[in-house]
Write a protein that holds these residues in place. Sequence first.
Motif, mmCIF file in Angstrom:
data_model
loop_
_atom_site.group_PDB
_atom_site.id
_atom_site.type_symbol
_atom_site.label_atom_id
_atom_site.label_comp_id
_atom_site.label_asym_id
_atom_site.label_seq_id
_atom_site.Cartn_x
_atom_site.Cartn_y
_atom_site.Cartn_z
ATOM 1 N N PRO A 133 36.953 51.337 39.918
ATOM 2 C CA PRO A 133 37.691 50.689 41.014
ATOM 3 C C PRO A 133 36.876 49.600 41.711
ATOM 4 O O PRO A 133 37.448 48.683 42.298
ATOM 5 C CB PRO A 133 37.986 51.847 41.980
ATOM 6 N N LEU A 134 35.550 49.679 41.644
ATOM 7 C CA LEU A 134 34.700 48.652 42.258
ATOM 8 C C LEU A 134 35.007 47.258 41.724
ATOM 9 O O LEU A 134 34.713 46.266 42.384
ATOM 10 C CB LEU A 134 33.222 48.961 41.985
ATOM 11 N N ALA A 135 35.564 47.168 40.511
ATOM 12 C CA ALA A 135 35.841 45.865 39.914
ATOM 13 C C ALA A 135 37.059 45.188 40.532
ATOM 14 O O ALA A 135 37.338 44.026 40.229
ATOM 15 C CB ALA A 135 36.059 46.034 38.408
ATOM 16 N N PHE A 136 37.785 45.870 41.398
ATOM 17 C CA PHE A 136 39.050 45.355 41.911
ATOM 18 C C PHE A 136 38.914 44.019 42.662
ATOM 19 O O PHE A 136 39.651 43.077 42.363
ATOM 20 C CB PHE A 136 39.716 46.411 42.807
ATOM 21 N N PRO A 137 38.021 43.872 43.647
ATOM 22 C CA PRO A 137 37.986 42.605 44.391
ATOM 23 C C PRO A 137 37.729 41.391 43.504
ATOM 24 O O PRO A 137 38.478 40.407 43.548
ATOM 25 C CB PRO A 137 36.858 42.825 45.398
ATOM 26 N N PHE A 138 36.683 41.457 42.682
ATOM 27 C CA PHE A 138 36.392 40.319 41.809
ATOM 28 C C PHE A 138 37.435 40.180 40.712
ATOM 29 O O PHE A 138 37.816 39.075 40.341
ATOM 30 C CB PHE A 138 34.991 40.476 41.187
ATOM 31 N N GLY A 139 37.880 41.294 40.195
ATOM 32 C CA GLY A 139 38.849 41.262 39.104
ATOM 33 C C GLY A 139 40.146 40.590 39.508
ATOM 34 O O GLY A 139 40.663 39.720 38.802
ATOM 35 N N GLU A 140 40.667 40.985 40.686
ATOM 36 C CA GLU A 140 41.931 40.410 41.134
ATOM 37 C C GLU A 140 41.801 38.914 41.390
ATOM 38 O O GLU A 140 42.764 38.174 41.296
ATOM 39 C CB GLU A 140 42.407 41.115 42.407
ATOM 40 N N THR A 141 40.609 38.464 41.727
ATOM 41 C CA THR A 141 40.407 37.052 42.032
ATOM 42 C C THR A 141 40.226 36.221 40.771
ATOM 43 O O THR A 141 40.701 35.081 40.694
ATOM 44 C CB THR A 141 39.174 36.882 42.942
ATOM 45 N N LEU A 142 39.562 36.791 39.757
ATOM 46 C CA LEU A 142 39.126 35.968 38.632
ATOM 47 C C LEU A 142 39.857 36.204 37.306
ATOM 48 O O LEU A 142 40.113 35.262 36.565
ATOM 49 C CB LEU A 142 37.618 36.201 38.399
ATOM 50 N N ILE A 143 40.179 37.462 37.003
ATOM 51 C CA ILE A 143 40.648 37.789 35.644
ATOM 52 C C ILE A 143 41.900 37.006 35.269
ATOM 53 O O ILE A 143 41.960 36.343 34.225
ATOM 54 C CB ILE A 143 40.900 39.310 35.514
ATOM 55 N N GLU A 144 42.902 37.064 36.123
ATOM 56 C CA GLU A 144 44.182 36.434 35.772
ATOM 57 C C GLU A 144 44.026 34.924 35.630
ATOM 58 O O GLU A 144 44.563 34.320 34.696
ATOM 59 C CB GLU A 144 45.211 36.756 36.851
ATOM 60 N N PHE A 145 43.266 34.301 36.538
ATOM 61 C CA PHE A 145 43.097 32.850 36.479
ATOM 62 C C PHE A 145 42.427 32.432 35.175
ATOM 63 O O PHE A 145 42.849 31.465 34.529
ATOM 64 C CB PHE A 145 42.272 32.349 37.664
ATOM 65 N N ILE A 146 41.391 33.141 34.771
ATOM 66 C CA ILE A 146 40.659 32.741 33.575
ATOM 67 C C ILE A 146 41.546 32.807 32.337
ATOM 68 O O ILE A 146 41.590 31.875 31.525
ATOM 69 C CB ILE A 146 39.394 33.606 33.409
ATOM 70 N N PHE A 147 42.293 33.884 32.186
ATOM 71 C CA PHE A 147 43.171 33.982 31.013
ATOM 72 C C PHE A 147 44.263 32.917 31.060
ATOM 73 O O PHE A 147 44.592 32.306 30.035
ATOM 74 C CB PHE A 147 43.794 35.385 30.930
ATOM 75 N N LYS A 148 44.827 32.696 32.219
ATOM 76 C CA LYS A 148 45.892 31.693 32.322
ATOM 77 C C LYS A 148 45.342 30.304 32.039
ATOM 78 O O LYS A 148 46.002 29.481 31.400
ATOM 79 C CB LYS A 148 46.516 31.740 33.708
ATOM 80 N N ALA A 149 44.132 30.022 32.500
ATOM 81 C CA ALA A 149 43.541 28.704 32.280
ATOM 82 C C ALA A 149 43.296 28.462 30.793
ATOM 83 O O ALA A 149 43.590 27.364 30.273
ATOM 84 C CB ALA A 149 42.235 28.592 33.065
ATOM 85 N N VAL A 150 42.786 29.460 30.125
ATOM 86 C CA VAL A 150 42.493 29.312 28.682
ATOM 87 C C VAL A 150 43.787 29.070 27.913
ATOM 88 O O VAL A 150 43.886 28.159 27.085
ATOM 89 C CB VAL A 150 41.756 30.564 28.173
ATOM 90 N N PHE A 151 44.799 29.872 28.184
ATOM 91 C CA PHE A 151 46.049 29.714 27.449
ATOM 92 C C PHE A 151 46.817 28.468 27.877
ATOM 93 O O PHE A 151 47.582 27.910 27.093
ATOM 94 C CB PHE A 151 46.914 30.978 27.580
ATOM 95 N N PHE A 152 46.622 28.032 29.085
ATOM 96 C CA PHE A 152 47.245 26.778 29.504
ATOM 97 C C PHE A 152 46.617 25.609 28.750
ATOM 98 O O PHE A 152 47.303 24.631 28.407
ATOM 99 C CB PHE A 152 47.098 26.579 31.020
#
Lengths: 178, 445
Positions: free
Chosen positions: A113-132
Amino acid sequence: MNIIKEKKIHSAIMILLVSLAMGYSAFYAMRGTLASFGGTGFQTELFNDAVAFVLSAMSAGIVYELITLLLFRSGAHSLGQSRVNDMRYALRFFMIPAGILSGAVKTVYYFVPLAFPFGETLIEFIFKAVFFAFFIVFSCKAYCRKDEYAAVTMKLGSSFLALYGFLAGLSLIVEVAL
Amino acid sequence: MKRTLALLLVIVTVLLAFVGCEQGNRRIVCLKTVEQAAEMAFTTDALNAELDAFVGNGEGNRRDRTSFSPAERNAAAYLKERIASFGYEEDKSLFVQDFTAETQGNALTPGVTYNSQNVIAEYNPGKSQRVVISAHYDNLFSDITELGVMGSSDESIAAGATGVSVLLSLARAFAAQQPAMDYTVTMVFYGASELGYVGSSRFLTDWLGVASDVVLNINLNTISGKRVTVYADEVKTNHGTLFLENGKAYATEFAAQPSSLPIISEIFASNLGYSHYAMSGDQVYLFEKGVPSLNFTHGDLNGFVYYQRPVDTLETYRAANPEGGRAMADTASLVYYTVTADTFTAAADRFTQKYDYSFLMSYTMANVINLAVILLFAVALLIVVKALEKKYPKSPIALKKVKLAVFGMEYESKNENEIFVDIRPVDGQKDETEQPDDPFNEENK
């Protein structure tokens, strides 16, 4: 690629698939949102992971379609309405894997659960940026002349980064201010 | 004859003590040593009786213990009287900390001051370090009209009164057994907890002052069911491991919070970037100060439902927890024997050792990194666009001149920048510039 160019899959099906993929990515946040109603007197007995997934898919799908509608509409005058419609259709094919992979990586929250703050901020953006980025490559090859590659890349890329830059900046301001 | 009978009686008593027994609904812990006779104080019957006595029945019952109300003060008076009956002396080892909370007024409505109190008992006072054990005794049974709080007729039996019963039994055990300890044990019954943990906040700021002398903070929140969650921190801790290991000796299952609990993005403890229901409790203020803390709470947390049932009354508690006293008895025994163990002092030295996750909790840092990543993508975009412009330059639109080939194309030299218009008629095509035949012209007759 003919599937995309020739629009062989109905738009409604694509919208559904995008909603599910984006909902998967937003699932963990929605669990927390539903859980936050507990203790408020709200009837939370009906809340569970299945309800969380359905609600996240609905909300994420609506938000996605609204944002892409506005962004592509603003680009219609320079790119052309017909081409913009084609691009908007094609974008869904790239955002589906982005959403699925983002959701899969976020499974780490179950274990750490510790990964939640950074994960919610970064994970989705990085994947979306790559696929965009993949989407931009596809759009240029499928819908543009070679001498338009630079202009279209700039148009699409800057729109995407401006949106996420605005959201990140707003989050930072709110975080610092509060 | 009398001596023989007395000897027989002693032998039978000792034999019974070493055999141990399980009688119906009562659980008497098997005694292995005389010192463990203190466990007799932590029976299910004793804890159930403590709970029933605290809640009371009839006209003077304490089912209504609404925060900041006379009913809450009545409950505090009962606690003080009960603790005093264990031998704690007022103003020496038994205290009532009165505190207030004020609402902000405006031009039309003046602010209102609300009064509540914490009841504090201390065993072994005067030591340089302390262990704090707490429970909250209030509820939101009735309305608090001025604050716009609607009462829920919730008696907070599972979520509150069980913790109070455990803490009362601990206070009794400490007073009765007088264990040798290196620490002061401060047992705090918090008031006004249901409205934002006001009592625990005031205890830290006004009574304790500094948190640095607290080696361990144990909050008894919801002690019911077959399983009790023991929440220590978001990472493995030495104090969490100690209690979980010691808890294996009991019939009640003591377990860490499941990591799959829904993560709520709201901040509850200021040193954590999210929250979940296992951390919800009065230990939060000391936890924020870095004090090793434990929260004993509901064991059937699914994370979505905060309360066990919509209304938490003595009747619904008894119906849902036929063995409710067992969880309380086991918790009291676990806490008592862990903090009074000879090895506790050495173990306590390692309670503050844990993985430092403060960097991971910073949303500010995460957003800064996010912006940096966006910037990197922007730079990459510019580089790519420049490369594309170089590789696929935009074709310039050349303006071409339009010229008339007056004498025919044979006399003109073609090139890409010029467009020629040949104005000569094509063979067979009538010259539109010719005048029509004149019928009066003698030549045309």
